[in-house]
Design a protein around this motif. Structure first.
Motif, PDB file in Angstrom:
ATOM      1  N   LEU A   1       7.760 -35.131  10.864  1.00 46.57           N
ATOM      2  CA  LEU A   1       9.044 -34.542  10.479  1.00 46.57           C
ATOM      3  C   LEU A   1       9.109 -34.387   8.959  1.00 46.57           C
ATOM      4  O   LEU A   1       9.539 -33.351   8.436  1.00 46.57           O
ATOM      5  CB  LEU A   1      10.192 -35.422  10.985  1.00 46.57           C
ATOM      6  CG  LEU A   1      11.594 -35.070  10.519  1.00 46.57           C
ATOM      7  CD1 LEU A   1      11.983 -33.676  10.966  1.00 46.57           C
ATOM      8  CD2 LEU A   1      12.615 -36.079  11.064  1.00 46.57           C
TER       9      LEU A   1
ATOM     10  N   MET B   1      17.574 -25.454   9.456  1.00 50.23           N
ATOM     11  CA  MET B   1      18.193 -26.774   9.417  1.00 50.23           C
ATOM     12  C   MET B   1      18.483 -27.291  10.828  1.00 50.23           C
ATOM     13  O   MET B   1      18.455 -28.491  11.054  1.00 50.23           O
ATOM     14  CB  MET B   1      19.451 -26.740   8.552  1.00 50.23           C
ATOM     15  CG  MET B   1      19.105 -26.574   7.084  1.00 50.23           C
ATOM     16  SD  MET B   1      20.454 -26.905   5.971  1.00 50.23           S
ATOM     17  CE  MET B   1      21.482 -25.492   6.226  1.00 50.23           C
TER      18      MET B   1
ATOM     19  N   THR C   1      19.231 -32.359   2.763  1.00 55.80           N
ATOM     20  CA  THR C   1      19.008 -31.964   4.161  1.00 55.80           C
ATOM     21  C   THR C   1      17.968 -32.868   4.812  1.00 55.80           C
ATOM     22  O   THR C   1      18.015 -33.099   6.016  1.00 55.80           O
ATOM     23  CB  THR C   1      18.547 -30.491   4.274  1.00 55.80           C
ATOM     24  OG1 THR C   1      17.255 -30.366   3.689  1.00 55.80           O
ATOM     25  CG2 THR C   1      19.503 -29.542   3.613  1.00 55.80           C
TER      26      THR C   1
ATOM     27  N   TRP D   1      14.984 -32.137  15.599  1.00 52.40           N
ATOM     28  CA  TRP D   1      13.799 -32.963  15.452  1.00 52.40           C
ATOM     29  C   TRP D   1      14.199 -34.391  15.038  1.00 52.40           C
ATOM     30  O   TRP D   1      13.791 -35.388  15.653  1.00 52.40           O
ATOM     31  CB  TRP D   1      12.874 -32.322  14.415  1.00 52.40           C
ATOM     32  CG  TRP D   1      11.470 -32.808  14.398  1.00 52.40           C
ATOM     33  CD1 TRP D   1      11.013 -34.010  14.872  1.00 52.40           C
ATOM     34  CD2 TRP D   1      10.323 -32.124  13.873  1.00 52.40           C
ATOM     35  NE1 TRP D   1       9.671 -34.103  14.670  1.00 52.40           N
ATOM     36  CE2 TRP D   1       9.216 -32.958  14.061  1.00 52.40           C
ATOM     37  CE3 TRP D   1      10.147 -30.884  13.256  1.00 52.40           C
ATOM     38  CZ2 TRP D   1       7.934 -32.597  13.648  1.00 52.40           C
ATOM     39  CZ3 TRP D   1       8.874 -30.527  12.851  1.00 52.40           C
ATOM     40  CH2 TRP D   1       7.774 -31.379  13.050  1.00 52.40           C
ATOM     41  N   GLY D   2      15.019 -34.460  13.997  1.00 52.22           N
ATOM     42  CA  GLY D   2      15.462 -35.778  13.522  1.00 52.22           C
ATOM     43  C   GLY D   2      16.226 -36.533  14.590  1.00 52.22           C
ATOM     44  O   GLY D   2      16.021 -37.731  14.797  1.00 52.22           O
TER      45      GLY D   2
ATOM     46  N   SER E   1      25.379 -35.910  11.658  1.00 49.87           N
ATOM     47  CA  SER E   1      24.168 -35.234  11.190  1.00 49.87           C
ATOM     48  C   SER E   1      24.334 -33.720  11.280  1.00 49.87           C
ATOM     49  O   SER E   1      24.081 -32.980  10.328  1.00 49.87           O
ATOM     50  CB  SER E   1      22.984 -35.710  12.031  1.00 49.87           C
ATOM     51  OG  SER E   1      21.868 -34.899  11.831  1.00 49.87           O
TER      52      SER E   1
ATOM     53  N   LEU F   1       9.839 -31.087   6.689  1.00 50.93           N
ATOM     54  CA  LEU F   1      10.918 -31.030   5.700  1.00 50.93           C
ATOM     55  C   LEU F   1      10.368 -30.648   4.330  1.00 50.93           C
ATOM     56  O   LEU F   1      10.936 -29.813   3.623  1.00 50.93           O
ATOM     57  CB  LEU F   1      11.625 -32.387   5.621  1.00 50.93           C
ATOM     58  CG  LEU F   1      12.396 -32.834   6.860  1.00 50.93           C
ATOM     59  CD1 LEU F   1      12.805 -34.287   6.742  1.00 50.93           C
ATOM     60  CD2 LEU F   1      13.632 -31.967   7.051  1.00 50.93           C
TER      61      LEU F   1
ATOM     62  N   MET G   1      15.590 -29.089  11.794  1.00 52.66           N
ATOM     63  CA  MET G   1      15.614 -30.427  11.179  1.00 52.66           C
ATOM     64  C   MET G   1      16.503 -31.359  11.976  1.00 52.66           C
ATOM     65  O   MET G   1      16.162 -32.509  12.239  1.00 52.66           O
ATOM     66  CB  MET G   1      16.163 -30.367   9.751  1.00 52.66           C
ATOM     67  CG  MET G   1      15.337 -29.598   8.766  1.00 52.66           C
ATOM     68  SD  MET G   1      16.159 -29.634   7.158  1.00 52.66           S
ATOM     69  CE  MET G   1      15.151 -28.487   6.255  1.00 52.66           C
ATOM     70  N   PHE G   2      17.665 -30.834  12.377  1.00 56.47           N
ATOM     71  CA  PHE G   2      18.630 -31.673  13.103  1.00 56.47           C
ATOM     72  C   PHE G   2      18.045 -32.122  14.437  1.00 56.47           C
ATOM     73  O   PHE G   2      18.026 -33.309  14.752  1.00 56.47           O
ATOM     74  CB  PHE G   2      19.938 -30.903  13.317  1.00 56.47           C
ATOM     75  CG  PHE G   2      20.833 -31.543  14.340  1.00 56.47           C
ATOM     76  CD1 PHE G   2      21.465 -32.741  14.063  1.00 56.47           C
ATOM     77  CD2 PHE G   2      21.017 -30.963  15.580  1.00 56.47           C
ATOM     78  CE1 PHE G   2      22.266 -33.350  15.003  1.00 56.47           C
ATOM     79  CE2 PHE G   2      21.816 -31.564  16.531  1.00 56.47           C
ATOM     80  CZ  PHE G   2      22.445 -32.762  16.239  1.00 56.47           C
TER      81      PHE G   2
ATOM     82  N   SER H   1      18.716 -35.525   8.313  1.00 62.14           N
ATOM     83  CA  SER H   1      17.891 -35.547   9.513  1.00 62.14           C
ATOM     84  C   SER H   1      17.727 -37.001   9.966  1.00 62.14           C
ATOM     85  O   SER H   1      17.115 -37.815   9.277  1.00 62.14           O
ATOM     86  CB  SER H   1      16.526 -34.929   9.189  1.00 62.14           C
ATOM     87  OG  SER H   1      15.752 -34.889  10.342  1.00 62.14           O
TER      88      SER H   1
ATOM     89  N   TYR I   1      24.637 -30.655   8.199  1.00 61.31           N
ATOM     90  CA  TYR I   1      23.916 -29.397   8.013  1.00 61.31           C
ATOM     91  C   TYR I   1      24.876 -28.244   7.789  1.00 61.31           C
ATOM     92  O   TYR I   1      24.576 -27.308   7.053  1.00 61.31           O
ATOM     93  CB  TYR I   1      22.989 -29.135   9.203  1.00 61.31           C
ATOM     94  CG  TYR I   1      21.761 -29.993   9.116  1.00 61.31           C
ATOM     95  CD1 TYR I   1      20.881 -29.835   8.062  1.00 61.31           C
ATOM     96  CD2 TYR I   1      21.512 -30.992  10.040  1.00 61.31           C
ATOM     97  CE1 TYR I   1      19.774 -30.646   7.927  1.00 61.31           C
ATOM     98  CE2 TYR I   1      20.393 -31.809   9.921  1.00 61.31           C
ATOM     99  CZ  TYR I   1      19.531 -31.621   8.862  1.00 61.31           C
ATOM    100  OH  TYR I   1      18.448 -32.424   8.720  1.00 61.31           O
TER     101      TYR I   1
ATOM    102  N   HIS J   1      27.276 -39.851   7.726  1.00 60.34           N
ATOM    103  CA  HIS J   1      25.835 -39.772   7.479  1.00 60.34           C
ATOM    104  C   HIS J   1      25.359 -40.827   6.493  1.00 60.34           C
ATOM    105  O   HIS J   1      24.165 -40.937   6.251  1.00 60.34           O
ATOM    106  CB  HIS J   1      25.406 -38.346   7.082  1.00 60.34           C
ATOM    107  CG  HIS J   1      25.890 -37.879   5.751  1.00 60.34           C
ATOM    108  ND1 HIS J   1      26.135 -36.566   5.471  1.00 60.34           N
ATOM    109  CD2 HIS J   1      26.171 -38.539   4.617  1.00 60.34           C
ATOM    110  CE1 HIS J   1      26.534 -36.447   4.214  1.00 60.34           C
ATOM    111  NE2 HIS J   1      26.562 -37.626   3.689  1.00 60.34           N
TER     112      HIS J   1
END
Lengths: 217, 348, 539
Positions: free
Chosen positions: B22, B78, C368, B84-85, C318, B26, B81-82, C372, C322, C302
């Protein structure tokens, strides 16, 4: 200062702009106040929903009669404040002073009732940090209830006290005939503040005195 | 001074690899974006530099499509990213069922760990390679945070509640254990080591700690020492609920609410019994606040858990005695009480 | 650059003399200078603490100061920089000076209140200073419970009360700005003709007014709990330390936008002036400010991904984080697009604006990363976070603040600063900053926890780089301090509009008269319409 043109501060173009600005300023200040109390209401909500039983038991230790009386007293005081604003708008100086004095007297009465209640709770050993001797069911969460009770009513009482000071200043200025139907913004915005203080109590009273009283220790 | 540069810490758990992947995504996205912006700024700054004071640049068209594009494309990246995270986080939050349980107690300024077999360590944690480990953690004082960079795992350790973390070591060795939440004067001294050992070596290490009593048995001694068994009887209906088969089951309260008997529930019931009273029972239990430490509580919880290991054969109605209680005689319950010393107090 | 002839005109600096005329002034411009002096003091005080911290971290063992002292140093560094420097920085100095002038009015709506907020600020600052002098505080600027309420044995109450008091200064400033923007705009100055600095200051004010009371009441509860052992956040009584964190971050996350939104406003002005072009996508940039202010209130969780909140709450926070990144990205793209086909000059303020865009982009992008979830678990409470927020607050806010100070210095002081020195310092600040904080990203990912007095040896190489950068950065900050003071006396006299900029503030004399304008201006054009300036300068 009786002349309203003198009451126009130099940064404003005209009286209407000044009045608009003052009123808007007070509304924004009240928004701040809502968030100020909001932090505490948030704590209250979290704890009440976590420990409903203990909070119900604890609320039994508050005198619902006195809570009700102080609610009525504060509502009446708010009513007289509205009358004061009305008298100022219509230019009745004597009525304005009289209503302001009534408002102040009721506010003081509210504080007296509240302080007597605090004193009784103190004597009963229900004042956390000063004298807390409660040994019944779930003492930790009951203590939490009283922490929140004193923090929130204390914050409210400090607002009432500030309000009384403001009202006394207003009463003196009204007596000195400062306000006219063209210039009574201070009375009006103090009224807004006073109604807000009243409104906070309208929330505090049921939250602390009325909810879940049937739960017994 | 160690002068070698490194950019990724050691990978010693399955999660570590996922987090690093990840991270690479990023970093790539960020590099492309910042490079694009920096190049454009540089290019514009040179190309459109002011050549005369009388220049009068004309307004450029502002196409809506452009605004939309640079709002939506980054947002799309993004979202990746969300998701995946979040999927890694979700995995971190769910320990596998076969994970071995280890208890961690943080206090200013040390880590205390307890294995089920009874081994206790300070600022150290020995675990076998390749087995998922679930930590149940609490704090005696302020908030701490259990952080092992090589595992990419961190979770706060809070007073008054249990939090969990888990990891599956994939590499043997010694790794840093840090407290990551500022906890007062010697915060930076609250560090230790995690030793990941080959399973056989781990068994040897466990066997080396022969002087330790298992948590269940320490918990049982404590249960008797505190005279819990006087009311919480297993042989016949007592004044308090039978605890056999309790753990993990819903419990009905006098108020009509249902609570699951988890670690937090048992902890609260010992420290603040009147907060939740089981339906059909009186509120007669005294509070043990101040009488038991966090470690004692963990032993008691482990003991109560052990009572529930065979709930079918040991249903409260029949009063069958679970294996843990059968060992009672050998564990010498009454004797430990007669010595007048807390059974856990001997070690460390 | 245009030079001016000396002309003796009545201005706000020479209108009255004497200490009393300053301490009792109701002029927003003078109050801005009072703030400027006080926050500069706090900036260098916080800077001294940072210097000692960096020196301590040069070697792995804690050998320069004791761990207790170290903890006090970073706590006071955080408290002073956040509450006594960054939050008042742009709004209370540049904002105070510029808001009425950009709106074309004589003063803020409530000048007395404005002066009062400065006094409140000073009183709050004195509380913190007093606490510092008698022994300091070691809870970190976050005041996490139960460390702050039960375990720390330093002056927590005094400091918390100090921060509580400065909060009211922030609230009153915000209130004053909101009312002024709503009610005092010059004739013809519609909402979409407002300079973008006003838009961002307005959005900031909304956060100040709605966010600050929450931290005020939270710190009040902490002080009460510590003073009377009440137990509101005490886990032994069933109180919830995580609730404190929710309340704290409900303000303290938006507080980041209090710091960075005005900086964005400054950068919009700078980018436009020095490329002589209308800001690209004016409405997008304006609404992005408002969007950040609103969304900024929804993302506080967050900060608490490993603090023990529910998994699902973390996911929502989260996701929302974003969302708040989008308007920030929009701003960066629009500034870049503004340069396209512009007439770009490299005056010092523009160098700072470039620096801001670069560093803010990096700070934002690493933000960002932190949003995550899986990544955050590893790097939260490490130097990665430290690097990230310094990129936003020092790289972003501080760059824009310095850029803005240079840009409006001719208007504020009536003097020009030395351009050569200024360009040099802009370069030194930029290089020093990156050298200080970039290594911290790497050591954070390697696992170096923040707030560590001593650390394992393998991190030393990055700490050495960081400390080296910090010394460069310190020089970069000292140079402007010196030449600004020098320029007050020896700087060339500034013309009214040295940058040929469009804002209303440039249409009055430098320094402005006490009432800002000889006659109330009437606005007939949109913001950043450079054809108008050309006509004015020619005609």
């Amino acid at each position: 200062m009786a002349n309203h043109s003198l009451a126009l501060r130099h940064q404003f173009e005209d009286v209407a702009q000044q009045k608009d600005a003052s009123t808007l300023g007070m509304w924004i200040f009240l928004a701040t106040e809502i968030l100020f109390f909001g932090g505490m209401f948030c704590c209250y909500t979290v704890y009440r929903s976590s420990y409903p039983h203990a909070f119900g038991i604890a609320s039994n230790h508050l005198e619902v009669l006195w809570g009700a009386v102080s609610t009525v007293v504060l509502i009446c005081s708010s009513y007289f404040m509205a009358c004061s604003v009305n008298s100022a708008a219509t230019g009745y100086r004597k009525a304005l002073v009289g209503f302001l004095v009534l408002t102040i007297l009721l506010a003081v009465a509210f504080l007296v009732i509240e302080m007597s209640e605090w004193y009784l709770l103190y004597k009963e050993g229900l004042m956390p940090g000063v004298n807390f001797t409660y040994k019944g069911i779930d003492p930790g969460h009951v203590q939490l209830f009283f922490c929140m009770y004193f923090a929130m009513t204390g914050l409210h009482a400090s607002h009432v006290t500030i309000g009384i000071v403001i009202l006394i200043i207003l009463a003196f200025r009204a007596y000195a005939d400062v306000f006219t139907p063209a210039y009574y913004t201070p009375v009006e915005i103090s009224g807004l503040y006073w109604h807000f203080v009243d409104l906070v109590w309208i929330f505090l009273f049921p939250l602390y005195y009325l909810i879940a009283r049937h739960l017994q220790g | 001074m160690n002068s070698s540069f490194q950019f990724f810490p050691e990978q010693a758990s399955a999660t570590a690899q996922h987090v690093d992947h990840l991270a690479i995504y990023l970093i790539v996205v960020a590099t492309i974006f910042s490079a694009a912006i920096f190049m454009l700024i540089l290019y514009f700054a040179v190309k459109y530099r002011r050549r005369s004071e009388h220049e009068r640049p004309h307004a450029t068209p502002e196409p809506m499509a452009l605004e939309m594009a640079w709002s939506i494309i980054p947002f799309g990246l993004m979202i990746v990213m969300f998701v995946w995270g979040a999927s890694i986080y979700f995995e971190m939050a769910r320990p596998p069922n076969d994970a071995m349980n280890i208890y961690v107690v943080g206090k200013q300024w040390m880590w205390k760990t307890q294995h089920l077999e009874g081994q206790r360590e300070i600022n150290e944690l020995h675990i076998p390679l390749g087995r998922a480990v679930r930590l149940t953690m609490t704090s005696e004082d302020v908030i701490h945070s259990f952080f092992v960079p090589a595992f990419r795992e961190k979770f706060d350790v809070l007073p008054g509640r249990y939090t969990t973390a888990w990891f599956k070591p994939t590499k043997a060795g010694k790794f840093h254990l840090f407290c990551a939440e500022y906890c007062g004067t010697l915060h930076s001294g609250m560090i230790g080591s995690v030793y990941v050992m080959e399973p056989a070596e781990y068994e040897r290490w466990l066997a080396g700690g022969a002087g330790f009593e298992s948590l269940v048995s320490s918990g049982q001694k404590l249960f008797e020492y505190l005279a819990c068994a006087n009311c919480h009887r297993t042989d016949k209906p007592g004044r308090c609920p039978n605890l056999v088969g309790l753990f993990g089951k819903p419990v009905l309260m006098t108020g009509g609410e249902n609570f699951t008997a988890d670690e937090a529930y048992i902890r609260e019931s010992i420290l603040n019994p009147s907060a939740k009273v089981v339906a059909g029972y009186q509120n007669i239990m005294p509070s043990f606040q101040g009488l038991v430490t966090e470690e004692d509580l963990l032993q008691l919880i482990e003991y109560i858990k052990s009572l529930g290991q065979k709930p079918e054969s040991a249903s409260p109605a029949t009063g069958a005695i679970p294996p843990a209680l059968e060992r009672r005689g050998t564990a010498g319950g009454p004797t430990s009480r007669s010595t007048g010393r807390r059974p856990e107090a001997q070690k460390r | 650059m245009i030079t001016a002839t000396v002309e003796a005109r009545d201005n706000y600096l020479t209108h009255e003399y004497g200490v009393k005329s300053w301490l009792l002034t109701k002029d927003h411009k003078r109050i801005a200078l009072l703030y400027l002096a006080s926050i500069t003091f706090f900036f260098f005080l916080g800077g001294i603490f940072a210097t000692i911290i960096r020196l301590e971290l040069l070697t792995p063992p804690g050998d320069l100061v004791s761990s207790q002292t170290y903890n006090k140093l970073f706590s006071l560094h955080g408290i002073i920089m956040v509450f006594l420097f960054l939050i008042p920085s742009i709004p209370a100095t540049l904002g105070n000076f510029l808001v009425p002038m950009m709106l074309g009015c004589k003063d803020l709506a409530f000048p007395k209140l404005n002066l009062l907020s400065w006094y409140i600020f000073v009183v709050g600052g004195l509380f913190v200073l007093y606490a510092m002098l008698i022994g300091g505080v070691d809870t970190g600027w976050t005041f996490y419970v139960p460390l702050s309420t039960s375990y720390a044995n330093t002056y927590v109450i005094l400091t918390a009360v100090g921060v509580f008091i400065t909060g009211f200064s922030s609230i009153l400033t915000g209130l004053n700005f909101i009312v002024t923007v709503h009610r005092m705009r010059a004739p013809g100055l519609t909402w979409f003709r407002l300079p973008l600095f006003i838009w961002s200051t307005y959005a900031t004010s909304v956060i100040q007014v709605l966010g600050t009371p929450v931290i005020a009441v939270t710190l009040l509860l902490v002080a009460l709990e510590r003073g009377f052992h009440l137990g509101i956040f005490d886990p032994a009584l069933g109180g919830d330390p995580v609730l404190f964190q929710h309340l704290f971050w409900f303000y303290s996350h938006p507080a980041v936008y209090i710091m960075v939104l005005p900086a964005m406003g400054v950068v919009s002005e700078l980018v436009s002036t020095y490329s002589r072009k209308k800001v690209f996508g004016y409405k997008f940039v304006a609404f992005a400010s408002v969007a950040i202010a609103i969304l900024g209130f929804l993302v506080w969780g967050h900060h608490m991904f490993v603090a023990g909140q529910s998994v699902y709450a973390s996911m929502v926070f989260s996701m929302l984080s974003y969302l708040v990144a989008v308007p920030s990205a929009i701003k960066v793209f629009n500034w870049t697009a503004t340069l396209y086909k512009g007439s770009i000059s490299y005056d010092t303020p523009m160098l700072y604006a470039f620096g801001f865009i670069g560093l803010f982009t990096m700070g934002g992008l690493t933000g960002t990363f932190l949003a995550s979830l899986g990544f955050d678990v590893h790097v939260t409470d490490t130097y990665f976070v430290v690097a990230h927020f310094h990129y936003i607050m020092v790289g972003g806010t501080m760059m824009a603040y310095l850029g803005g100070l240079h840009y409006w210095w001719p208007k504020i002081s009536g003097r020009m600063y030395p351009e050569g020195w200024a360009k040099l310092s802009a370069l030194v600040v930029f290089l020093g900053f990156n050298l200080t904080f970039f290594p911290q990203f790497i050591m954070g990912y390697l696992g170096m926890p923040r707030r560590y007095h001593a650390y394992p040896e393998e991190f030393q190489v990055y700490h050495v780089l960081s400390t080296a950068g910090a010394s460069v950065l310190a020089v970069g900050y000292l140079i402007p301090a010196m030449y600004f003071i020098w320029s007050l006396r020896y700087g060339p006299i500034a013309p009214d509009n040295p940058w040929r900029a469009t804002g209303l503030e440039w249409q009055t004399s430098s320094p402005p008269p006490p009432d800002n304008f000889e006659i109330t201006p009437v606005v007939t054009h949109e913001a950043y319409d450079y054809s108008v300036v050309e006509e004015m300068t020619v005609g």
